[in-house]
Structure formats: structure tokens, C-alpha cells
Design an enzyme around this catalytic site. Structure first.
Site, PDB file in Angstrom:
ATOM      1  CG  HIS A 135       0.906   6.153   1.912  1.00  0.00           C
ATOM      2  ND1 HIS A 135       1.374   7.414   1.599  1.00  0.00           N
ATOM      3  CD2 HIS A 135       0.012   5.833   0.926  1.00  0.00           C
ATOM      4  CE1 HIS A 135       0.785   7.842   0.498  1.00  0.00           C
ATOM      5  NE2 HIS A 135      -0.029   6.909   0.060  1.00  0.00           N
ATOM      6  CG  ASP A 191       0.262   9.924  -2.967  1.00  0.00           C
ATOM      7  OD1 ASP A 191      -0.414   9.460  -3.903  1.00  0.00           O
ATOM      8  OD2 ASP A 191       0.033   9.658  -1.784  1.00  0.00           O
TER       9      ASP A 191
END
Length: 336
Positions: free
Chosen positions: A200, A251
């Protein structure tokens, strides 16, 4: 009929396969509310459900052009073995990013000590499963765990993957506890290096990006999930300016399509810079394939074929450019 052109298969460097079951559900008003729903789902998982459901998720990944996956796994040791079995059945290359979790979350995530975690990791390795060291986050792992995990990963030349700087609250809590931002703490604990991947980094500041660049660490961007969770925008051009390498992940699997992940990454860069030439086509395809393979420590992985006769590619002059600019994963096929 001529053989369809091949390109390197896409590599999903960050996957939570069980979260595929959240697709389409009401998920709360922000990341932290979504997380409570996710924890409820995680609590219900068993080795049997993982073995059954992950096959379907990995087959969906394969149908979308992913030929290798890094499963960021925190559901337990037997569930880890079940995930590896599911990947083998689905025919996708797997690196099990077995997660270290000291505090927070729910009980099933946690190990009693860092030594207990490393015993689990070595058990998986002894069973022939490719693994990576994965401190979940600076929220889940105290400083002494991070130091030991960084040391172990370096000693055994294993990938190290960790969530960091996904949410502002995470940064505020890290500053309150350690007087450092998350990536600063990871650097201080020896968790950054050429085999390290920060997942991220949407809220990383300039100094943290400098630390990543100096260490040769990567960032795994998961744009579809980051958009879905309201995480923010990765500072793409600031990473590129520093030479920080990128890879992609699905994800939470809210959407499984590597071309869409790459297109969103490119779109973020264009919006932030006001330019259309931040990435070349080759850049994007390499991020989606070789970038992820490097992050997972994979030397080889299967190719995929491109159906250049597909309606999405009808009338185009350059199918490679159209692939990342306009196509969905429907144009991709497993290479024979």
C-alpha cells in the site's frame, strides 16, 4: 490458425483469498468498519473451507491471467497447508506469505511468541511450501518482533512483506507508540532491504519513500482494493522519481483483473502529474509480471496468451498498447 502471442503471466503479489467472500456485501462506512466485517468472516474459516474456497479464487485468478500469487495468510497453520493444496489443484504458483501477528486482530491470527511464529514458518518450509516472512503491520507486531523477523528474513534470504501506511490512523498510532512513522520503524528494525515489499504505502511521506529507495525495497499497489476501502492514492510519480520498484496485488479480491489494476495505477499517475507518459506499456506489463515475481522471489512462472482476435482488440493498431489502455482480462488465456 496462427498461435496467439504470449506475454509473461501476471503475478499477484498480495492476495487475501478468503476476502473474496465479501464481494458485494455491505461493508461499513470506512476502512475500520469494513475491517470488523472482515474479522467476522476470518473467524469462520476452517481448513476445509480454505481448501474448498481457495481453489475457486485461484482459478478465478488464473482465468484473469495471474499465473503466480503471494497469499498473505493469517488464518492459521493448517489453513496455510490447505491454501497450498488449493493452489496446486488450481495450477497457480504460490508463495505463502505466512503472517506474524502478536497483538490485535482476533485470537486465531496470533502466535504466542516470535519463536512460535518462526517454528510455524520452518514447518511450512520443511513441507516444501515456498514461504515469505510477513509481519502483518506495525500495529500487529511490536518492535522486538520486527527486529527478529527482519533478521530471520535476511539470514535465510526470504521475501519480507508487510502492510504499512495504508491509513492515517495507523500512522498516528505508530507515532504515538514509537515516535516514528511506520516505514521509519520498519527501517529502524531492519525490515527494509532488497527482498522487502511494503504493501500500500498510500500515505507514505517523502522521508519514508527515501528510506525505501535507499534500501532497494518495493511497493505493492492494490488500486482496486485501495479504491474500494477509501485508502487513498499511491504517490506514484514520487516513487518513480526515487526509482522505487512496483508490483500489483488483488488484495481483498473485490475485483480480479490485473489489467484493471495496472490501468488504475497508470490513471493515478496521469491525474497526479497531468501527463500521459508517466508509464510506457512495457513499464506497466513489467510491473504486473516481473515486478511481482521479484517481490515473491520467483525465478520462473507461466506465460499467458493474448486473444488478439477478441472483440475488445478489434481494429486496433497496437494490441500491446490497447491491452493496458482498454481491455479486460477476458482477452487473456492460459498459454498451452
Amino acid at each position: 490458425m496462427p498461435e496467439p502471442p504470449r506475454i509473461p503471466g501476471f503475478v499477484n503479489a498480495h492476495c487475501h483469498a478468503f476476502q473474496r467472500a465479501l464481494r458485494g456485501r455491505t461493508e461499513g462506512d470506512d476502512f475500520w468498519a469494513w475491517r470488523e466485517t472482515m474479522l467476522e468472516l476470518a473467524a469462520a474459516q476452517t481448513p476445509q473451507s480454505v481448501r474448498r474456497d481457495y481453489v475457486d479464487v485461484y482459478r478465478e485468478l488464473g482465468a484473469a491471467g495471474y499465473t503466480a500469487v503471494g497469499e498473505f495468510h493469517y488464518l492459521g497453520l493448517e489453513e496455510a497447508r490447505a491454501a497450498a493444496e488449493a493452489a496446486a489443484e488450481a495450477g497457480i504458483e504460490l508463495v505463502l506469505l505466512h503472517v506474524a501477528y502478536a497483538r490485535g486482530g482476533i485470537e486465531r491470527f496470533r502466535q504466542e511468541s516470535v519463536a512460535a511464529y518462526l517454528r510455524e514458518l520452518e514447518d511450512l518450509r520443511a513441507g516444501g511450501i515456498r514461504v515469505g516472512v510477513a509481519p502483518h503491520s506495525v500495529r500487529a507486531c511490536p518492535r522486538e518482533w520486527l527486529v527478529e523477523l527482519g533478521r530471520y528474513a535476511a539470514e535465510h534470504e526470504l521475501p519480507l512483506h508487510v502492510h504499512a501506511d495504508e491509513q492515517p490512523r495507523e500512522i498516528a498510532e505508530c507515532l504515538a507508540e514509537h515516535g516514528l512513522r511506520p516505514i521509519e520503524l520498519l527501517d529502524a528494525c531492519g525490515c527494509l532491504g532488497p527482498r522487502s515489499t511494503v504493501v500500500h504505502a498510500t500515505h507514505a511521506d517523502g522521508h519514508e519513500l527515501d528510506l525505501l529507495a535507499a534500501a532497494g525495497s518495493r511497493v505493492c499497489a492494490c488500486p482496486a482494493t485501495e479504491a474500494n476501502l477509501g485508502d487513498g492514492f499511491l504517490p506514484v510519480e514520487r516513487l518513480l522519481h526515487r526509482g522505487i520498484e512496483l508490483c500489483i496485488g488483488s488484495d481483498s479480491n473485490v475485483r480480479i483483473d490485473p489489467l484493471e489494476e495496472l490501468r488504475e495505477l497508470d490513471g493515478i499517475a496521469r491525474r497526479q502529474s497531468g501527463r500521459r507518459d508517466v508509464f510506457t506499456v512495457d513499464d506497466l506489463l513489467a510491473i504486473g509480471s516481473a515486478g511481482g515475481a521479484s517481490a515473491l522471489g520467483i525465478g520462473s512462472w507461466p506465460a499467458v496468451a493474448v486473444d488478439v482476435g477478441h472483440a475488445q482488440l478489434a481494429g486496433v493498431e497496437d494490441w500491446r498498447s490497447a491491452l493496458v489502455a482498454a481491455c479486460s482480462a477476458e482477452v487473456l488465456r492460459r498459454a498451452r
